[in-house]
Design an enzyme around this catalytic site. Structure first.
Site, PDB file in Angstrom:
ATOM      1  N   SER A  25       2.719  -2.826  -2.647  1.00 35.63           N
ATOM      2  CA  SER A  25       2.320  -3.875  -2.282  1.00 35.63           C
ATOM      3  C   SER A  25       1.200  -4.373  -3.050  1.00 35.63           C
ATOM      4  O   SER A  25       0.192  -3.706  -3.112  1.00 35.63           O
ATOM      5  CB  SER A  25       1.536  -3.861  -0.571  1.00 35.63           C
ATOM      6  OG  SER A  25       3.063  -3.514   0.286  1.00 35.63           O
ATOM      7  N   LYS A  83       5.270 -10.359   1.052  1.00 38.06           N
ATOM      8  CA  LYS A  83       4.623  -9.343   1.671  1.00 38.06           C
ATOM      9  C   LYS A  83       3.211  -9.644   2.194  1.00 38.06           C
ATOM     10  O   LYS A  83       2.824  -9.186   3.282  1.00 38.06           O
ATOM     11  CB  LYS A  83       4.813  -8.155   0.546  1.00 38.06           C
ATOM     12  CG  LYS A  83       4.198  -6.789   1.234  1.00 38.06           C
ATOM     13  CD  LYS A  83       4.748  -6.338   2.156  1.00 38.06           C
ATOM     14  CE  LYS A  83       4.038  -4.935   2.814  1.00 38.06           C
ATOM     15  NZ  LYS A  83       4.717  -4.492   3.993  1.00 38.06           N
ATOM     16  N   LYS A 127      -6.478  -3.538   1.750  1.00 39.54           N
ATOM     17  CA  LYS A 127      -6.261  -4.039   0.169  1.00 39.54           C
ATOM     18  C   LYS A 127      -5.119  -5.354   0.625  1.00 39.54           C
ATOM     19  O   LYS A 127      -5.418  -6.164  -0.048  1.00 39.54           O
ATOM     20  CB  LYS A 127      -5.367  -2.896  -0.345  1.00 39.54           C
ATOM     21  CG  LYS A 127      -4.868  -3.586  -1.484  1.00 39.54           C
ATOM     22  CD  LYS A 127      -3.505  -2.564  -1.941  1.00 39.54           C
ATOM     23  CE  LYS A 127      -2.391  -2.680  -1.041  1.00 39.54           C
ATOM     24  NZ  LYS A 127      -1.186  -2.045  -1.288  1.00 39.54           N
TER      25      LYS A 127
HETATM   26  P1  NAD Z   1       0.327   6.855   0.068  1.00 34.82           P
HETATM   27  O1  NAD Z   1      -1.237   6.875  -0.273  1.00 34.82           O
HETATM   28  O2  NAD Z   1       0.730   7.749   1.115  1.00 34.82           O
HETATM   29  O3  NAD Z   1       1.225   7.490  -1.512  1.00 34.82           O
HETATM   30  C1  NAD Z   1       0.850   6.859  -2.492  1.00 34.82           C
HETATM   31  C2  NAD Z   1       1.268   7.971  -3.646  1.00 34.82           C
HETATM   32  O4  NAD Z   1       0.820   7.564  -4.996  1.00 34.82           O
HETATM   33  C3  NAD Z   1       0.497   9.437  -3.391  1.00 34.82           C
HETATM   34  O5  NAD Z   1       1.526  10.309  -3.543  1.00 34.82           O
HETATM   35  C4  NAD Z   1      -0.305   9.346  -4.587  1.00 34.82           C
HETATM   36  O6  NAD Z   1      -0.460  10.760  -5.164  1.00 34.82           O
HETATM   37  C5  NAD Z   1       0.486   8.775  -5.787  1.00 34.82           C
HETATM   38  N1  NAD Z   1      -0.440   8.227  -6.882  1.00 34.82           N
HETATM   39  C6  NAD Z   1      -1.518   7.812  -6.935  1.00 34.82           C
HETATM   40  N2  NAD Z   1      -2.130   7.538  -7.893  1.00 34.82           N
HETATM   41  C7  NAD Z   1      -1.029   7.653  -8.838  1.00 34.82           C
HETATM   42  C8  NAD Z   1      -0.903   7.849 -10.268  1.00 34.82           C
HETATM   43  N3  NAD Z   1      -1.788   7.197 -10.999  1.00 34.82           N
HETATM   44  N4  NAD Z   1       0.315   8.119 -10.717  1.00 34.82           N
HETATM   45  C9  NAD Z   1       1.429   8.639  -9.886  1.00 34.82           C
HETATM   46  N5  NAD Z   1       1.359   8.699  -8.477  1.00 34.82           N
HETATM   47  C10 NAD Z   1       0.028   8.369  -7.931  1.00 34.82           C
HETATM   48  O7  NAD Z   1       0.746   5.474   0.169  1.00 34.82           O
HETATM   49  P2  NAD Z   1       2.032   4.729   0.961  1.00 34.82           P
HETATM   50  O8  NAD Z   1       1.539   4.602   2.212  1.00 34.82           O
HETATM   51  O9  NAD Z   1       3.027   5.573   0.581  1.00 34.82           O
HETATM   52  O10 NAD Z   1       1.878   3.284   0.457  1.00 34.82           O
HETATM   53  C11 NAD Z   1       2.344   2.937  -0.726  1.00 34.82           C
HETATM   54  C12 NAD Z   1       2.808   1.364  -1.166  1.00 34.82           C
HETATM   55  O11 NAD Z   1       3.438   0.991  -0.028  1.00 34.82           O
HETATM   56  C13 NAD Z   1       1.355   0.851  -0.870  1.00 34.82           C
HETATM   57  O12 NAD Z   1       1.185  -0.306  -1.679  1.00 34.82           O
HETATM   58  C14 NAD Z   1       1.432   0.449   0.662  1.00 34.82           C
HETATM   59  O13 NAD Z   1       0.501  -0.824   0.639  1.00 34.82           O
HETATM   60  C15 NAD Z   1       2.964   0.276   0.605  1.00 34.82           C
HETATM   61  N6  NAD Z   1       3.142   0.164   2.127  1.00 34.82           N
HETATM   62  C16 NAD Z   1       3.179   1.150   2.639  1.00 34.82           C
HETATM   63  C17 NAD Z   1       3.644   1.201   4.252  1.00 34.82           C
HETATM   64  C18 NAD Z   1       3.358   2.455   5.195  1.00 34.82           C
HETATM   65  O14 NAD Z   1       3.464   2.058   6.216  1.00 34.82           O
HETATM   66  N7  NAD Z   1       2.578   3.208   4.777  1.00 34.82           N
HETATM   67  C19 NAD Z   1       4.441   0.271   4.680  1.00 34.82           C
HETATM   68  C20 NAD Z   1       4.865  -0.771   3.623  1.00 34.82           C
HETATM   69  C21 NAD Z   1       4.392  -0.719   2.561  1.00 34.82           C
END
Ligand code: NAD
Length: 296
Positions: free
Chosen positions: A96, A171, A240
């Site tokens: 997102s 989104k 965010k």
């Molecule tokens: P999260 O923090 O659980 O996962 C993010 C992952 O990215 C982690 O494994 C982290 O180690 C990795 N990461 C961070 N920096 C990195 C880098 N420089 N290189 C490689 N990997 C890196 O987050 P999430 O909840 O999985 O959310 C991910 C995205 O999806 C976000 O943009 C969020 O807004 C969106 N989203 C989340 C949800 C939800 O319910 N959790 C739902 C819809 C959308």
């Protein structure tokens, strides 16, 4: 088909696992979290040492990263995707982020002949696990059509919203509403509890009444009533998303008074140290102020 996946987090892990289930997909992965990489490698994914190495191996690359700044370094860093990707490859950003950032990244990718598609999702971790996510896609029609079989392994409802960035804009609108609804559920349930209503009774009745919402249905039973605030969808990430809505609104001259209040609720939760907890944990702000708890 060689597919790359970057960002094996709360959402990315089950999404990558769904791709691994397909006999047609050979999955390459990258994450800064070594434990997350090791877990998926044990299930058959091929670990890469950098986004660049991953782009050299896979022609279609998915990103599921926390924010636009991380997406931008993943693309443009010395060991980034653009250093490894070649013409004809496709990058799908499912994180997102703001449409403005996607436009910048798409221009850089397209200059190298790489397709760039924004495809953020809704449906939470439960939807990611079940492969039932709603996916909002922005990009050129032929490129979107080409990667649709991959998106179908991750989601059930796939909407091609429009040109590059349109998925991100959609989104932002959705998550503005999610943040507003979550803050509203929290304050309303605390008012009910302070009035002497049982949380279970409130949930059962509102679910059948005009006050219902996804925030109520998905977050009350499994999170609030059970006192289980492990993310889920982290407060930091929703903050965010509200920030993206406020920034978009400022650029387009659209007032968002209700959204601004919701954003301040999430700012309060962050200040309380709840940033990594699920969005339903905003209820703790009112619980602390009023001395009542909404639990089973
Ligand atoms: P999260 O923090 O659980 O996962 C993010 C992952 O990215 C982690 O494994 C982290 O180690 C990795 N990461 C961070 N920096 C990195 C880098 N420089 N290189 C490689 N990997 C890196 O987050 P999430 O909840 O999985 O959310 C991910 C995205 O999806 C976000 O943009 C969020 O807004 C969106 N989203 C989340 C949800 C939800 O319910 N959790 C739902 C819809 C959308």
């Amino acid at each position: 088909m060689k597919v790359g996946f970057i960002g094996i987090g709360a959402m990315g892990k089950p999404m990558a696992q769904n791709l691994l289930k397909s006999a047609k997909v050979q999955l390459y992965i990258y994450d800064v979290n070594a434990a997350a990489v090791a877990e998926l490698a044990a299930q058959g994914a091929i670990p890469c040492r950098s986004p660049r190495e991953l782009a050299e191996a896979a022609a279609v690359i998915i990103m599921m990263l926390p924010n636009a700044a991380i997406v931008e370094t993943t693309l443009t860093g010395e060991q980034g995707l653009l250093a490894g990707g070649t013409a004809g490859h496709t990058i799908i950003d499912m994180s997102s982020v703001a449409a403005a950032s996607t436009h910048r990244m798409a221009a850089l990718a397209q200059a190298k002949g790489i397709e760039y598609i924004d495809a953020p999702v809704s449906g939470g971790v439960a939807g990611a696990v079940a492969g039932t996510l709603t996916i909002m896609v922005g990009g050129e029609a032929a490129a979107v059509q080409a990667i649709e079989p991959i998106l179908q392994m991750l989601g059930q409802k796939i909407y091609h919203v429009g040109a590059t960035g349109a998925g991100d804009s959609m989104k932002v609108v959705n998550n503005l509403l999610l943040g507003i609804n979550m803050a509203a559920v929290a304050e309303a349930l605390v008012l009910g509890a302070k009035s002497g209503l049982k949380p279970r009774v409130m949930l059962d009745i509102i679910k059948e009444s005009s006050g219902r919402s996804y925030a109520l249905e998905a977050k009350t039973e499994k999170f609030i009533l059970k006192n289980n605030f492990a993310a889920g969808f982290a407060i930091d990430l929703e903050y965010k998303d509200l920030d993206l809505a406020m920034e978009t609104a400022k650029n387009l001259d659209v007032p968002l008074p209700v959204g601004a209040s919701a954003q301040q609720v999430f700012a309060m939760a962050k200040a309380k140290g709840l940033g990594r907890e699920d969005i339903s944990a905003v209820i703790k702000i009112w619980e602390e102020l009023t001395g009542v708890q909404v639990r089973e």
